[in-house]
Design a protein around this motif. Sequence first.
Motif, PDB file in Angstrom:
ATOM      1  N   UNK A 255       0.862  -1.182   0.000  1.00 32.64           N
ATOM      2  CA  UNK A 255       0.000   0.000   0.000  1.00 32.64           C
ATOM      3  C   UNK A 255       0.899   1.232   0.000  1.00 32.64           C
TER       4      UNK A 255
ATOM      5  N   UNK B 226       0.787   3.948   1.464  1.00 30.07           N
ATOM      6  CA  UNK B 226       1.005   4.587   2.772  1.00 30.07           C
ATOM      7  C   UNK B 226       2.245   4.015   3.471  1.00 30.07           C
ATOM      8  N   UNK B 227       2.595   2.771   3.128  1.00 28.21           N
ATOM      9  CA  UNK B 227       3.748   2.139   3.782  1.00 28.21           C
ATOM     10  C   UNK B 227       5.065   2.821   3.427  1.00 28.21           C
TER      11      UNK B 227
ATOM     12  N   UNK C 271       5.227   6.045   3.038  1.00 22.79           N
ATOM     13  CA  UNK C 271       5.110   7.453   3.431  1.00 22.79           C
ATOM     14  C   UNK C 271       5.538   7.658   4.862  1.00 22.79           C
ATOM     15  N   UNK C 272       5.927   8.886   5.156  1.00 18.55           N
ATOM     16  CA  UNK C 272       6.338   9.180   6.532  1.00 18.55           C
ATOM     17  C   UNK C 272       5.089   9.313   7.400  1.00 18.55           C
ATOM     18  N   UNK C 273       5.322   9.379   8.698  1.00 18.86           N
ATOM     19  CA  UNK C 273       4.232   9.510   9.660  1.00 18.86           C
ATOM     20  C   UNK C 273       3.393  10.774   9.396  1.00 18.86           C
TER      21      UNK C 273
ATOM     22  N   UNK D 204      -0.070  10.745   7.817  1.00 17.01           N
ATOM     23  CA  UNK D 204      -1.280  10.443   8.575  1.00 17.01           C
ATOM     24  C   UNK D 204      -2.038  11.712   8.969  1.00 17.01           C
TER      25      UNK D 204
ATOM     26  N   UNK E 114     -13.100  -1.283  16.201  1.00 23.56           N
ATOM     27  CA  UNK E 114     -11.966  -2.216  16.262  1.00 23.56           C
ATOM     28  C   UNK E 114     -12.020  -3.048  17.553  1.00 23.56           C
TER      29      UNK E 114
ATOM     30  N   UNK F 249       1.568   6.502  15.642  1.00 26.01           N
ATOM     31  CA  UNK F 249       2.290   6.839  14.405  1.00 26.01           C
ATOM     32  C   UNK F 249       1.911   5.916  13.270  1.00 26.01           C
ATOM     33  N   UNK F 250       2.931   5.287  12.679  1.00 27.19           N
ATOM     34  CA  UNK F 250       2.674   4.386  11.543  1.00 27.19           C
ATOM     35  C   UNK F 250       2.712   2.922  11.992  1.00 27.19           C
TER      36      UNK F 250
ATOM     37  N   UNK G 183       0.500   1.068  13.083  1.00 26.92           N
ATOM     38  CA  UNK G 183      -0.658   0.273  12.670  1.00 26.92           C
ATOM     39  C   UNK G 183      -0.582  -0.075  11.188  1.00 26.92           C
ATOM     40  N   UNK G 184       0.379   0.517  10.479  1.00 24.46           N
ATOM     41  CA  UNK G 184       0.508   0.261   9.042  1.00 24.46           C
ATOM     42  C   UNK G 184       1.673  -0.688   8.780  1.00 24.46           C
TER      43      UNK G 184
END
Lengths: 473, 467
Positions: free
Chosen positions: A111, A113-114, A116-118, A121, A267, B106-107, B109-110
């Motif tokens: 994906x 987003x993986x 991309x930097x934080x 978000x 969730x 942060x990230x 969860x990805x």
Amino acid sequence: MKIIYLNILKRIIRQKHLQLMSIIIVILYILVGINSAISYKNKIALFDQAKANVRKAWLNQPAQNPHSSAHYGHYVFQPVTALNFLDNGVTDYLGSVLKLEGHRQNDAAFSPIMNNSEMARLGEINFSWVLQVLIPLFIILMSFNSISAEFEQNNIKLLKSQGASIGQLLWGNVCSILTILLTLFLVGVFFIFILYALLTKQPLNTFPFSDFLIWISTYMVYFFILILFSVIISALVKVSKLSFLILLSFWVFSIIILPKLIYSTSRIIYPYPSKQEFTKTLNESRKKGIDGHDPMDQRAKQFNDSLLLKYNVKSLDELPINADGLIMQADEDYANKVYDKHFSDIRTVTNNQNQLASIISIINPFLAIKNISMTIAQSDYNSNMIFLSEAEQYRRYLIKELNTKMAYGGSKTGEWDWSVDVSYWNTVRDFSYPQAPLLKRLSYRKIEIISLFLWVVILIVSIKLIARNYKIV
Amino acid sequence: MFTTILHFEFKQLLRSKITILFLLVFSVLGLFSYNQGEKLYLQNTAIIDSLIQKQSQQYLNTLNLYDTIKYPPQGKLGEETPYMISYLYQVVCDKKISPLSILTIGQNDVYEIAKSGRFGINIFTNSYTEFKNPEQLQIGNIDVTFFIIYLFPLLFISLSYSVKSDDKEMGRNSLLVAQSRNINALYFYRLSSKLIISCIPVIIIFFYSLYNMHEISDFSFFSFSKWWLIAIHYIFFWFLFVSLILKFNFSSLNNAIMMIGIWILFLIAIPGLLNTYLSYKHPNNSKSDIVNFRDVEKSFANLSFNEHKKNVYTYDSSYIKDSSQHNSDPLINAGIEQYSSELKTFEYEKMLFNNIIQSTDNKLDDAKLAYWINPVGCIYSILSSIANTSIKDQQYFEQSVIDYRFVQMNYLFNNLLKSSRFTKKDFEGMPKFSTANKNLSVTKYLLPVLLFAGLALLGIIFIKRTS
């Protein structure tokens, strides 16, 4: 009514901060439009290139055993639809590459987003973002004092004495704000469409105009709801400061806090099993079927025996066909049932989580428009599921085709070195994804559509009630 | 005077049911946000524990296998070949999850929290990717960072936008001016009191998180303090901005509009526009490269034996002395072919990975430059870096996985090509994966935030408006 409408319209247009905000919004339209057009063009180019490459790789396979090709596999990519340009929804969070191969059903991987930097978000701005997040703020700024200012400046009694009714004042405000907003919105739509046509150079005859018109109409309903709501709050509160704070709190709560709260809660209510747990159960279920690669497997033996009986021969070597191909296919058929069951459980969890957000959209029009917009633009989870389901159907076709060729193509059981001619690869059809019709896609968003409809009805009834029972003190 | 004003503000607070309700709601939201982070942290650590447990079991099983192993005749493939060993003992490389990821998801969860340590499984294979809901990922998490960055300023603004203007609107201003006390000091103390009141939910979260986190085995009080110092810095940043706007003596309504305008500008508009620009300038285009991986890998396997041999000798010339054996032993020959293919594949994998890192670095460099206009993005990145949930932390982890797999592969093939048999001792001597979180320097990025705070401070000092 007409005079009130025109007067309010003039008053709003003259406000400097609204003029400034309108200019900012138009500039944003242009910036976002250019960015979306270029990004869309790049995505299309990458998609076409990747699609052509994988087909070329498939056709360029050497003469080899069909089962080797099943392991070699094929890649598919979710097409970029024209309306992705307006709303790219969750596409950045979905796997962009899906490998189709024998024996297993893979997840789509990589994906965007993986990589991309934080910071990513914190969100990106696109046309739908401007419409969903920024325009409501503009509406709040135009309408928070629409009725309350008349009280604060003591104009209300004057208006009343001149024969204007509260209903006329309310509808005058609603109509004038709607006029300004629709002008601004349609200017945006015009800009965005021109940028699409000029920068992406995509043929306009493939552009889904009907979907686009429905998309525009849905946003008009969303704006209408927000205008009605804001004017009602201004009329009920009668103090501009308080009305502004209430509307702003509603904006923050609906757009920033509530969606996060809902998805976080969903969730907890509907948790996913861990991947390890899932893989373990899946493997256990698979072990109960035929192992296509293990001739010593008990079920494989039974299958072979049934073949011997059917062809009335004593050993596999005497069979006129290649039993390995049929065993492989029997293995696939069983595995498909297992995958269908286990993956459908996971999809049920995701659907339940998303369903909660859909239900909450009844009290939050932002969630409703967000989901409908993504659905029309085919950038939501359900559209991805439709694509994945089509891709899985293609995988099944592909593997069955290869196994059938192995079984009936002229080889004998155990001839793993047997190969098909290179011309064979061209006889296997390529993956094509017939996009789901709009009605089918919208059927997943019934709650959101009902929600918008209910909001309109309730707010119109409220305006009528307020107009009838309003007390000027 | 400050204590008197603080006392007065607290009395006012107790009288205002709406403010108490606000503080309660925000405190609950704060605790909920902590809870969300903690849930994800516990879920991730449970997954890692379970993977490690499975790996330990595999290690013991394989170790026991060497007690009873019956080696096949010389030249035949057995359970001691590199592929078989890496299959029997499937190393899992786990990312060290910092307890501070509870505060900043942060990230996390990805990204994948574990990667396969088997040399033949490339870094782009997502064997341990957990199930995720893309719609939930897009909406984002509600964690303590979200609370501090987004919600705290809203609470502070809602309590303080009318600190000064209310007196003017209620006609108390002339009374206050007539007092012998400095009126600016009075408003400063009032605003400070509002800040303290707004910080109540933050203080609750601070103690709650400290109480819950101090028992976690790898909890570092130093990092925890660093995280909170940055958070306090951010709170102070908002204090200065609110003070600056109040200095302009606008009406309450205009104050509210201005403050919310700045909130939207800093938290939504600037980060959103910058992310859009960065995506436009540095698009993700790894799709074709990743797809090509399959064909490149296949092409390496199709090289001739001599090309494989040359490739292995170029990598490690010490193999040349054994070259006479390399033509006679079929097991060694197969090993050379496999080793050569793997070496080539690694080369390609490292090239792809480095391209991704380079592209990320370029993007991050531009993002860092933009910190001068994006203080919130800057704070968010610093908090993510302290909590080891940033992209650089993930890439550091993935790099260590690639390095480990390479070391493991060399060890196994070296044994195959140089020793006659892979023994229990060799298995025990197999390299182990270990990684530590890299402490990325973050303080230098604080400069843009300090600049903004400094500008606000200068504004407060030099802007003179008559009431």
